[in-house]
Structures are given as structure tokens and as C-alpha cells.
Design a protein around this motif. Structure first.
Motif, PDB file in Angstrom:
ATOM      1  N   THR A  40      32.437 -14.015 -16.910  1.00  0.00           N
ATOM      2  CA  THR A  40      33.506 -14.060 -16.587  1.00  0.00           C
ATOM      3  C   THR A  40      34.160 -15.572 -17.248  1.00  0.00           C
ATOM      4  O   THR A  40      35.350 -15.616 -17.342  1.00  0.00           O
ATOM      5  N   SER A  58      37.051 -12.606 -11.209  1.00  0.00           N
ATOM      6  CA  SER A  58      36.149 -11.383 -11.491  1.00  0.00           C
ATOM      7  C   SER A  58      36.934 -10.286 -11.063  1.00  0.00           C
ATOM      8  O   SER A  58      37.552 -10.078  -9.894  1.00  0.00           O
ATOM      9  N   ASP A  77      35.790  -4.729 -15.619  1.00  0.00           N
ATOM     10  CA  ASP A  77      34.152  -5.071 -15.028  1.00  0.00           C
ATOM     11  C   ASP A  77      33.633  -3.714 -14.400  1.00  0.00           C
ATOM     12  O   ASP A  77      34.195  -3.378 -13.580  1.00  0.00           O
ATOM     13  N   GLU A 105      33.028  -6.235 -19.102  1.00  0.00           N
ATOM     14  CA  GLU A 105      31.877  -6.876 -18.546  1.00  0.00           C
ATOM     15  C   GLU A 105      31.089  -5.613 -18.140  1.00  0.00           C
ATOM     16  O   GLU A 105      31.331  -4.692 -17.366  1.00  0.00           O
TER      17      GLU A 105
HETATM   18 MG   LIG Z   1      31.791 -11.525 -13.956  1.00  0.00          MG
END
Ligand SMILES: [Mg+2]
Ligand SMILES: Nc1ncnc2c1ncn2[C@@H]1O[C@H](COP(=O)(O)OP(=O)(O)OP(=O)(O)O)[C@@H](O)[C@H]1O
Length: 168
Positions: A40, A58, A77, A105
Motif C-alpha cells: 500500500t 488500504s 486488494d 495487491e
Molecule cells: Mg496493503
């Protein structure tokens, strides 16, 4: 493949910012590395360089967030996603056609859904003497579009490149 070493979260953000001028519409950056590695943080540095003024956090609970900048930025993510079906629910194909920058991510699960070109960044804890904040970023251009930017990548990161990344 190149290895860059950072010794602080700011330095990781600077590496990301140094890569920003290389970005073209539609580029995908796949980030992997343990919890708290700095994925992040990398996206935050990239976003700032893209001119995003919003705070990038995040997106773990929202899965995806979008920001406006020189290029739009989609930050995904997928840590919590168990299978590809859930990933497909993210409308990845639409995001990929948005001519934006996409940072993912924990994205290894989506590799089969990605275009043939993407930048793979694996972040490792640096094991550098006693420096707790040391990290090594393994940066790997995948596919012809990123391979053709290899020299630019090396130049952009030259300040942080290490030829001895240690025992990753
Ligand atoms: Mg992260
Ligand atoms: N060299 C470094 N690069 C990046 N982050 C660092 C570094 N040194 C220390 N840190 C710290 O490590 C943490 C990285 O957190 P970050 O949320 O970016 O990790 P992450 O890889 O996204 O984790 P998650 O898997 O939970 O999403 C931050 O607290 C940051 O301050």
C-alpha cells in the motif's frame, strides 16, 4: 528483473513516484509480499506522483478504490478473495479497459485474467543488518510492453538498485 533496496517507507514511496512517468494508460502493476511489506505504501507514492490528492488507504474491506490523477488509478486488494469467481466480480475486464493505472495487491490469483503485459513487484523484508525498515523490491517487467521499458525502469530506479539483494 531488477532489485531495489529501500530503508524507509518514504523511500519506497519515492521509488513508486520515480516509476510514475513510465506509466501508460492501461498499465497494470501487480504487488505481492507479506502483510505489512509495503504494497500500500508503494501505491501511495505512485498515487501522489499521479497527482491524486485524496488519501490512499488500504482497500481491504472495499476491495477496490478509484482515484483521479494524471491517469485514473484503480487500487485493488484481493487478499480476502478466495477464488477467481470473486475476482471476476470486481469487473476486472472493465477496469482493464479504462485506460487507467491498475495496482493490485495480493494479485497472484488474478494473473490468469491479466493482459500479457504487467509490472510485477514483489516486496521482501530486507534483512539488512539491524535496519527494521529495510525492504527489497523485486521489479519484473512482464510482456513486450514492459520489457521495452526495461532501460527506463533501470534509469528511474538507479538510485536504489542493489546488485546484492541478499537471501530473498
Ligand atoms: Mg496493503
Ligand atoms: N522500507 C519500507 N517500505 C515500505 N513500508 C515500510 C518500510 N519500512 C517500514 N515500513 C512500514 O511497513 C508498513 C507497510 O504497510 P503497508 O500497508 O504498505 O503494507 P502492505 O504490504 O500493503 O500490507 P497488507 O498486506 O496488509 O496490505 C508501514 O507501517 C510502513 O511504515
Amino acid at each position: 528483473m531488477l532489485h531495489v533496496r529501500t530503508r524507509s517507507v518514504e523511500a519506497t514511496r519515492q521509488v513508486a513516484a520515480a516509476l510514475e512517468p513510465l506509466l501508460r494508460p492501461g498499465d497494470v502493476i501487480l504487488l505481492s509480499g507479506d502483510l505489512g511489506a509495503g504494497k500500500t505504501a508503494f501505491v501511495q507514492g505512485l498515487a501522489a506522483a499521479l497527482g491524486v490528492t485524496e488519501q490512499v488507504t488500504s482497500p481491504t474491506f472495499t476491495l477496490a478504490a478509484s482515484y483521479e490523477g494524471r491517469l485514473r488509478l484503480h487500487h485493488l486488494d484481493v487478499y480476502r478473495l478466495d477464488n477467481l469467481a470473486e475476482v471476476l466480480d470486481l469487473d476486472l475486464p472493465e477496469l482493464l479497459e479504462d485506460h487507467a493505472t491498475i495496482c493490485i495487491e495480493w494479485g497472484e490469483v488474478v494473473v490468469p485474467e491479466l493482459p500479457r503485459d504487467f509490472l510485477r513487484i514483489r516486496i521482501h523484508l530486507g534483512h539488512l543488518e539491524d535496519i527494521e525498515d529495510a525492504r527489497v523490491l523485486e521489479i519484473e517487467p512482464i510482456g513486450p510492453s514492459w520489457m521495452s521499458r526495461n532501460q527506463e525502469l533501470n534509469q528511474a530506479c538507479s538510485e536504489w538498485i542493489t546488485t546484492d539483494p541478499g537471501d530473498l
